[in-house]
Structure formats: C-alpha cells, structure tokens
Design a protein around this motif. Structure first.
Motif, short mmCIF file in Angstrom:
data_model
loop_
_atom_site.label_atom_id
_atom_site.label_comp_id
_atom_site.label_asym_id
_atom_site.label_seq_id
_atom_site.Cartn_x
_atom_site.Cartn_y
_atom_site.Cartn_z
N LEU A 122 0.83 -1.21 0.00
CA LEU A 122 0.00 0.00 0.00
C LEU A 122 0.87 1.26 0.00
O LEU A 122 0.55 2.24 -0.68
N TYR A 123 1.94 1.22 0.77
CA TYR A 123 2.86 2.37 0.78
C TYR A 123 3.47 2.58 -0.60
O TYR A 123 3.55 3.72 -1.09
N GLN A 124 3.90 1.49 -1.25
CA GLN A 124 4.49 1.60 -2.58
C GLN A 124 3.47 2.14 -3.59
O GLN A 124 3.81 2.96 -4.45
N LYS A 125 2.22 1.68 -3.44
CA LYS A 125 1.17 2.19 -4.33
C LYS A 125 0.96 3.67 -4.12
O LYS A 125 0.79 4.44 -5.09
N PHE A 126 0.98 4.13 -2.87
CA PHE A 126 0.83 5.56 -2.57
C PHE A 126 1.99 6.36 -3.17
O PHE A 126 1.78 7.44 -3.74
N VAL A 127 3.21 5.85 -3.06
CA VAL A 127 4.38 6.54 -3.62
C VAL A 127 4.23 6.67 -5.14
O VAL A 127 4.46 7.75 -5.71
N ASN A 128 3.84 5.58 -5.80
CA ASN A 128 3.69 5.62 -7.26
C ASN A 128 2.59 6.60 -7.69
O ASN A 128 2.76 7.36 -8.66
N GLU A 129 1.46 6.56 -6.97
CA GLU A 129 0.36 7.47 -7.34
C GLU A 129 0.76 8.92 -7.12
O GLU A 129 0.45 9.79 -7.94
N THR A 130 1.41 9.20 -6.01
CA THR A 130 1.85 10.58 -5.74
C THR A 130 2.86 11.05 -6.78
O THR A 130 2.83 12.21 -7.22
N ALA A 131 3.76 10.14 -7.18
CA ALA A 131 4.75 10.50 -8.20
C ALA A 131 4.08 10.83 -9.52
O ALA A 131 4.48 11.79 -10.23
N GLU A 132 3.05 10.06 -9.88
CA GLU A 132 2.36 10.34 -11.14
C GLU A 132 1.60 11.67 -11.07
O GLU A 132 1.51 12.40 -12.07
N ILE A 133 1.04 11.99 -9.90
CA ILE A 133 0.37 13.30 -9.75
C ILE A 133 1.38 14.43 -9.91
O ILE A 133 1.12 15.44 -10.59
N CYS A 134 2.54 14.25 -9.29
CA CYS A 134 3.60 15.25 -9.43
C CYS A 134 4.05 15.39 -10.87
O CYS A 134 4.23 16.51 -11.38
N ARG A 135 4.20 14.25 -11.55
CA ARG A 135 4.63 14.29 -12.96
C ARG A 135 3.59 15.02 -13.81
O ARG A 135 3.92 15.83 -14.68
N LYS A 136 2.30 14.75 -13.54
CA LYS A 136 1.23 15.36 -14.33
C LYS A 136 1.20 16.87 -14.11
O LYS A 136 1.01 17.66 -15.05
N LYS A 137 1.37 17.31 -12.85
CA LYS A 137 1.36 18.74 -12.57
C LYS A 137 2.53 19.45 -13.24
O LYS A 137 2.40 20.59 -13.72
#
Length: 431
Positions: free
Chosen positions: A400-415
């Motif tokens: 779950l932590y790894q999933k959160f890291v990946n999702e947050t990274a993709e949000i940052c990339r998109k912004k």
C-alpha cells in the motif's frame, strides 16, 4: 516385544567386479555403528586362526560389549576331534573368560529343512540337533560346567530373550522420564495456547494491525523529516551509490540524459551539490535530488532559433510575435526539461520506496531489543500476538505504501507537465 532384524551382506573371499571386500566391509560397519543395535556375527565353525568376525569387531571398541558370536555347522567340525583335550582346548580358545556371548549351533541344511508352516516339527528337530551336539561332546567328556551354556540354539535363543528384556528394563526409567518431560512441555504449550485462544478476537487483531501500521508510518515520517534512527552508515547512500542502485533496480536511466538520449556531462562536486559524498536517506536524500535536478536544469541551453522556426511558429499570423515567441519557448523548454523531470520523478520513486524496507528493519530491531518479547518467543515460537507471524499483512502494508508513492509520483509528474500543456501564452514585452 518387537525386534527389527537387519540382514547385512556377507563377506567375499575376493573382489568380484563392483562387489569388493572393502565396499562390503564399509557397508557392514555403517550398519553396526548405531549404539542401539545388537550385533550378531555368524560364520561357520572353524579353527581359531581362521575366524574373520573377531577382527571385524576389533575395529571399534564399542562393538564388543554388544556383540554375540554364533558359529554354525558345529557337529561337522567337532566330529574331527579325537580327544577330550582337543575339544576343551578349542572351546577355551573360542570362549575366552568374560565373554559369554558365544554360541555353537547345528542347523538343518536348506534341502531337508521343514516347511515354515511345520513349526512344531521344526522345533523338535532343532532340539534333537542340540542333543546330538551335546551327546558328542559328552562322549569326549568335555568341561560341562564351562561350556554347556554355549552349546545349542536354545541357549542362543535364551540369551537373546534375556538381552531384550534387560534392554527394555534399562530403558524404562528413561522412557518414563522422557514421557513426563513431554507431558509437562505439552501441558505448558496447551496452557499458553488456551490463554491465547481466550484472548483471540477481532478487536485484538485490529489493535495489533493498527499498532504496526502506526509505527510503520511514524517511522517513515521520521525518516522524511529527519532522523538518524535508520543508521545512515548502513542504510544511507552517497550520490554515486544511489545512481548505481537505481540502475540495478531496473530504471531506464541512472545518469542524466537529454531529449535525444545523450548523457549530460555533470559533476556533482564542481556543481556545488551539497552532501553528494555523504550517506543519506529519506528527506535529506530527496532534497539532494532536487538540488541536483536544479543544477542540471540550469546548465541546459536551448538550441539556437532559425528563421524557419520563427516563420513556422508565426504561421498565418505574421505580425503575432507574442504568440510565436510563446510557442517557441514552450517547445524548447519542453524538449530541455521534460526528460529531466521524468528522470527526477523516477529517482524520487526509488528514494521514497527505500523507506519501506528501512522502516521495517528499524521496527524489527526495536522488537528484538524487547527482552520480554525474546522470552515469550523462546517460550512459544507460535506467539499469535507477534506481528512477525503475519508476513502477508506486513507485506500488504508495504505494498500500500508503494502504491501511494507511485500514485503521488504520477500526480507530481502530471502537474509538472501541465506547466507546458496548459500554458497558451507567455506575455513578452516587445521593445
């Protein structure tokens, strides 16, 4: 009372292909070594100088106390004696004082042996053979007091039964002691398991899961905000080590490359990257990445514009210089910065993903320092309240932590990408 009889291979007078004397002797010795086995050496009655089994028993001092010698075809050999003196001398040589486990017997040959079903007849014949051996010795007037107990199959049978009974009686106290210890151990385990079962409920499991999750997140937060609890000497990475591990973890690029995939020449030392040779983790390692990204981005230069680029950007709006300049600036900045942004995000994922394993190691070390837990672990290896028993849950938390890291990274990339795709104009002052 049960017996297990192991029929070892017999010896050969000379080697026959793969069957060698040394190989057979090694097999027999291996079968003889377990101390709970009684050894019965059987061979034909012969002169003392020709006996083979005695030399075999001498190879290990532990063999002799649990060895019984049985010599067959006794009647045929004894018939060759001519006097009482020869008989007594032979028996004295074969039966030394202090070794009562020696017997001389005569059996029927396989050709005239009764069927296995004719038990009574077989016993009668065996008794008759023993009486015949004794009668022959009595004719020589042998020393009855010394050697009569060594003659005949019945004496051998009596010896084996007495040996089995004595072994059983000697083992009874140990068996009782082992059973009592086993009972005490099982009662203690039953008591512990009963107490655990009484306390097993969903609220207790929820408490265990919540405590582990909170400790895990608190440790991750400490590593990000700043803490030496993770032991930087072990879990920290220099900038060079970080790039090596990034490449080993399967990421596409460990060093900076431009839009065309060409490596960017970059020296952390000359670029003033702080702590590039220090072992860091967590928030400090991420801050170092941002400084490195900033230094690399500032070194990038846009390609020189050509007249063709300007005319193409202006299009039909020949006098709309602001729009053309905005489009060219967006395109050139996108070519220069998008590859760097993607690489920085991937590196950030790697840095943050490491915190899961570091946090797990910190929590495990803290649990092992708990002396009360160690005593409980020694007393009962299946402690249901020990989080280490639930590896699927702990792995799920890290997933779950790894999933959160990946999702947050993709949000940052998109912004970051929105800064290019959602900018329709750059207002420029034309003077």
């Amino acid at each position: 009372m049960n017996f297990t009889i192991i029929d070892a291979p017999g010896f050969v007078s000379r080697d026959k292909g793969d069957v060698t004397k040394a190989k057979l002797e090694s097999i027999v010795l291996d079968l003889m070594r377990p101390p709970n086995r009684h050894i019965i050496c059987c061979e034909d009655t012969k002169d003392w100088a020709s006996v083979q089994m005695v030399e075999l028993i001498k190879k290990d001092p532990e063999f002799k106390p649990r060895t019984t010698f049985v010599y067959t075809k006794f009647y045929s050999f004894t018939s060759t004696f001519a006097s009482r003196k020869e008989v007594n001398r032979y028996l004295a040589n074969m039966c030394p004082p202090g070794h009562p486990h020696i017997f001389f017997i005569t059996l029927l040959s396989p050709n005239i042996r009764p069927k296995p079903s004719e038990t009574d007849l077989y016993r009668k014949i065996v008794w008759q053979l023993q009486r015949r051996d004794v009668s022959l010795l009595e004719g020589f007037q042998y020393d009855l007091n010394k050697f009569s107990k060594h003659i005949g199959l019945h004496n051998f049978r009596k010896h084996i039964l007495q040996l089995a009974i004595r072994t059983f009686e000697e083992g009874v106290p140990k068996i009782v002691h082992d059973l009592r210890n086993k009972r005490s151990k099982l009662e203690n385990e039953l008591l512990v398991n009963t107490q655990q079962i009484e306390r097993l409920n969903s609220l207790r499991f929820r408490e265990i899961a919540s405590k582990y999750t909170i400790d895990f997140l608190r440790t991750v937060d400490q590593l990000i905000t700043g803490s030496s609890v993770g032991n930087p000497a072990i879990h920290g990475q220099t900038l060079e080590q970080e790039k090596e591990r990034v490449f080993a973890s399967g990421y596409k690029h460990s060093n900076w490359v431009n839009f065309y995939g060409i490596p960017i020449e970059f020296s952390p030392a000359t670029s003033g990257i702080a702590f590039h040779d220090s072992k860091l983790y967590g928030g400090q390692q991420f801050e170092r990445l941002l400084h490195e990204f900033k230094a690399v981005a500032e070194q990038q230069e846009f390609q020189e514009l050509t007249v063709d680029d300007i005319i193409t950007a202006a299009g039909s709006r020949a006098e709309n210089y602001e729009w053309a300049a905005s489009d060219l600036a967006r395109k050139r900045s996108q070519e220069a910065l998008v590859p760097l942004i993607n690489q920085a995000v991937d590196r950030g994922i790697f840095i943050m993903s490491r915190l899961a394993d570091i946090s797990e190691n910190i929590l495990e070390y803290a649990r092992r320092k708990d002396t009360n837990r160690l005593r409980a672990h020694t007393r009962n290896l299946n402690n249901v309240f020990d989080i280490e028993q639930y590896i699927y849950f702990t792995h799920h938390v890290k997933d779950l932590y790894q999933k959160f890291v990946n999702e947050t990274a993709e949000i940052c990339r998109k912004k970051c990408m929105d800064e290019f795709h959602h900018t329709n104009a750059v207002l420029l002052g034309i003077y």
